[in-house]
Design a protein around this motif. Structure first.
Motif, PDB file in Angstrom:
ATOM      1  N   THR A  62       0.809  -1.219   0.000  1.00 49.91           N
ATOM      2  CA  THR A  62       0.000   0.000   0.000  1.00 49.91           C
ATOM      3  C   THR A  62       0.843   1.270   0.000  1.00 49.91           C
ATOM      4  O   THR A  62       0.301   2.360  -0.150  1.00 49.91           O
ATOM      5  CB  THR A  62      -0.962   0.028   1.210  1.00 49.91           C
ATOM      6  OG1 THR A  62      -0.196  -0.033   2.412  1.00 49.91           O
ATOM      7  CG2 THR A  62      -1.937  -1.131   1.143  1.00 49.91           C
ATOM      8  N   GLU A  63       2.142   1.109   0.191  1.00 49.38           N
ATOM      9  CA  GLU A  63       3.027   2.273   0.198  1.00 49.38           C
ATOM     10  C   GLU A  63       4.433   1.841  -0.210  1.00 49.38           C
ATOM     11  O   GLU A  63       4.896   0.770   0.171  1.00 49.38           O
ATOM     12  CB  GLU A  63       3.056   2.875   1.601  1.00 49.38           C
ATOM     13  CG  GLU A  63       3.848   4.140   1.705  1.00 49.38           C
ATOM     14  CD  GLU A  63       3.823   4.718   3.119  1.00 49.38           C
ATOM     15  OE1 GLU A  63       4.663   5.589   3.374  1.00 49.38           O
ATOM     16  OE2 GLU A  63       3.003   4.305   3.951  1.00 49.38           O
ATOM     17  N   ILE A  64       5.072   2.664  -1.001  1.00 46.41           N
ATOM     18  CA  ILE A  64       6.490   2.494  -1.311  1.00 46.41           C
ATOM     19  C   ILE A  64       7.138   3.806  -0.927  1.00 46.41           C
ATOM     20  O   ILE A  64       6.691   4.868  -1.354  1.00 46.41           O
ATOM     21  CB  ILE A  64       6.712   2.173  -2.802  1.00 46.41           C
ATOM     22  CG1 ILE A  64       6.022   0.859  -3.160  1.00 46.41           C
ATOM     23  CG2 ILE A  64       8.211   2.113  -3.111  1.00 46.41           C
ATOM     24  CD1 ILE A  64       6.040   0.530  -4.635  1.00 46.41           C
ATOM     25  N   ARG A  65       8.149   3.742  -0.110  1.00 47.54           N
ATOM     26  CA  ARG A  65       8.726   4.995   0.383  1.00 47.54           C
ATOM     27  C   ARG A  65      10.205   5.093   0.073  1.00 47.54           C
ATOM     28  O   ARG A  65      10.896   4.103  -0.110  1.00 47.54           O
ATOM     29  CB  ARG A  65       8.486   5.142   1.873  1.00 47.54           C
ATOM     30  CG  ARG A  65       9.231   4.142   2.719  1.00 47.54           C
ATOM     31  CD  ARG A  65       8.952   4.383   4.177  1.00 47.54           C
ATOM     32  NE  ARG A  65       9.724   3.469   5.004  1.00 47.54           N
ATOM     33  CZ  ARG A  65       9.772   3.551   6.304  1.00 47.54           C
ATOM     34  NH1 ARG A  65       9.107   4.481   6.934  1.00 47.54           N
ATOM     35  NH2 ARG A  65      10.501   2.701   6.996  1.00 47.54           N
ATOM     36  N   ARG A  66      10.646   6.316   0.065  1.00 46.28           N
ATOM     37  CA  ARG A  66      12.082   6.595  -0.036  1.00 46.28           C
ATOM     38  C   ARG A  66      12.669   6.340   1.340  1.00 46.28           C
ATOM     39  O   ARG A  66      12.090   6.715   2.350  1.00 46.28           O
ATOM     40  CB  ARG A  66      12.297   8.044  -0.429  1.00 46.28           C
ATOM     41  CG  ARG A  66      11.813   8.372  -1.801  1.00 46.28           C
ATOM     42  CD  ARG A  66      11.876   9.883  -2.001  1.00 46.28           C
ATOM     43  NE  ARG A  66      11.647  10.247  -3.382  1.00 46.28           N
ATOM     44  CZ  ARG A  66      10.499  10.698  -3.845  1.00 46.28           C
ATOM     45  NH1 ARG A  66       9.469  10.844  -3.029  1.00 46.28           N
ATOM     46  NH2 ARG A  66      10.368  11.011  -5.116  1.00 46.28           N
ATOM     47  N   ASP A  67      13.819   5.686   1.366  1.00 46.55           N
ATOM     48  CA  ASP A  67      14.422   5.356   2.648  1.00 46.55           C
ATOM     49  C   ASP A  67      15.899   5.092   2.422  1.00 46.55           C
ATOM     50  O   ASP A  67      16.301   4.714   1.332  1.00 46.55           O
ATOM     51  CB  ASP A  67      13.739   4.122   3.238  1.00 46.55           C
ATOM     52  CG  ASP A  67      13.921   4.016   4.741  1.00 46.55           C
ATOM     53  OD1 ASP A  67      14.976   4.440   5.255  1.00 46.55           O
ATOM     54  OD2 ASP A  67      13.008   3.508   5.400  1.00 46.55           O
ATOM     55  N   ASP A  68      16.694   5.277   3.448  1.00 42.14           N
ATOM     56  CA  ASP A  68      18.122   4.979   3.328  1.00 42.14           C
ATOM     57  C   ASP A  68      18.428   3.573   3.857  1.00 42.14           C
ATOM     58  O   ASP A  68      19.569   3.232   4.109  1.00 42.14           O
ATOM     59  CB  ASP A  68      18.976   6.029   4.030  1.00 42.14           C
ATOM     60  CG  ASP A  68      18.672   6.150   5.507  1.00 42.14           C
ATOM     61  OD1 ASP A  68      17.726   5.498   5.982  1.00 42.14           O
ATOM     62  OD2 ASP A  68      19.380   6.905   6.191  1.00 42.14           O
ATOM     63  N   THR A  69      17.384   2.749   4.007  1.00 40.82           N
ATOM     64  CA  THR A  69      17.547   1.332   4.311  1.00 40.82           C
ATOM     65  C   THR A  69      16.849   0.563   3.198  1.00 40.82           C
ATOM     66  O   THR A  69      16.350   1.146   2.257  1.00 40.82           O
ATOM     67  CB  THR A  69      16.907   0.957   5.665  1.00 40.82           C
ATOM     68  OG1 THR A  69      15.489   1.002   5.524  1.00 40.82           O
ATOM     69  CG2 THR A  69      17.354   1.900   6.768  1.00 40.82           C
ATOM     70  N   ASP A  70      16.765  -0.715   3.295  1.00 41.25           N
ATOM     71  CA  ASP A  70      16.070  -1.483   2.264  1.00 41.25           C
ATOM     72  C   ASP A  70      14.641  -1.837   2.670  1.00 41.25           C
ATOM     73  O   ASP A  70      14.050  -2.755   2.139  1.00 41.25           O
ATOM     74  CB  ASP A  70      16.845  -2.739   1.877  1.00 41.25           C
ATOM     75  CG  ASP A  70      17.094  -3.672   3.051  1.00 41.25           C
ATOM     76  OD1 ASP A  70      16.809  -3.273   4.191  1.00 41.25           O
ATOM     77  OD2 ASP A  70      17.570  -4.781   2.818  1.00 41.25           O
ATOM     78  N   HIS A  71      14.068  -1.081   3.585  1.00 39.85           N
ATOM     79  CA  HIS A  71      12.687  -1.304   4.025  1.00 39.85           C
ATOM     80  C   HIS A  71      11.773  -0.335   3.283  1.00 39.85           C
ATOM     81  O   HIS A  71      11.250   0.613   3.843  1.00 39.85           O
ATOM     82  CB  HIS A  71      12.582  -1.124   5.538  1.00 39.85           C
ATOM     83  CG  HIS A  71      13.404  -2.102   6.292  1.00 39.85           C
ATOM     84  ND1 HIS A  71      14.762  -1.945   6.457  1.00 39.85           N
ATOM     85  CD2 HIS A  71      13.087  -3.256   6.882  1.00 39.85           C
ATOM     86  CE1 HIS A  71      15.225  -2.972   7.139  1.00 39.85           C
ATOM     87  NE2 HIS A  71      14.234  -3.781   7.412  1.00 39.85           N
ATOM     88  N   PHE A  72      11.559  -0.587   2.011  1.00 41.95           N
ATOM     89  CA  PHE A  72      10.814   0.327   1.152  1.00 41.95           C
ATOM     90  C   PHE A  72       9.306   0.104   1.188  1.00 41.95           C
ATOM     91  O   PHE A  72       8.540   0.960   0.809  1.00 41.95           O
ATOM     92  CB  PHE A  72      11.235   0.147  -0.313  1.00 41.95           C
ATOM     93  CG  PHE A  72      12.661   0.437  -0.584  1.00 41.95           C
ATOM     94  CD1 PHE A  72      13.177   1.711  -0.427  1.00 41.95           C
ATOM     95  CD2 PHE A  72      13.498  -0.567  -1.025  1.00 41.95           C
ATOM     96  CE1 PHE A  72      14.508   1.977  -0.705  1.00 41.95           C
ATOM     97  CE2 PHE A  72      14.824  -0.307  -1.311  1.00 41.95           C
ATOM     98  CZ  PHE A  72      15.331   0.963  -1.149  1.00 41.95           C
TER      99      PHE A  72
END
Length: 91
Positions: free
Chosen positions: A60-70
């Motif tokens: 339901t969401e794809i986010r920008r992140d500096d980890t691999d938990h997108f």
């Protein structure tokens, strides 16, 4: 649409109207918003905080992140959590 690099050399976010709508891994669209997925735990039974059992869910969401938990995944059980692609398989 455009590709936005992540901290991983082989993973790009697919961006539309400045919103992440997909994730490209090694040049292939691997996951998109609203994909139905099967979530599986790692070898220790861990998935992510707030999701305690594997099974079907929807991205339901794809986010920008500096980890691999997108990926924000809403499980059929109602649980929601952010997890990495290693936990997901498209169905």
């Amino acid at each position: 649409m455009k590709l936005e690099p992540t901290i991983f050399a082989n993973i790009n976010l697919v961006i539309d109207d400045d919103i992440p709508i997909g994730v490209e891994i090694s040049g292939t669209l691997a996951f998109s918003l609203y994909d139905n997925v099967i979530v599986t735990p790692d070898s220790h039974g861990y998935i992510c905080p707030n999701v305690h059992q594997g099974g079907p869910g929807t991205i339901t969401e794809i986010r920008r992140d500096d980890t691999d938990h997108f990926f924000g995944v809403r499980m059929k059980t109602g649980e929601f959590g952010y997890m990495k692609s290693a936990r997901l398989s498209r169905i």
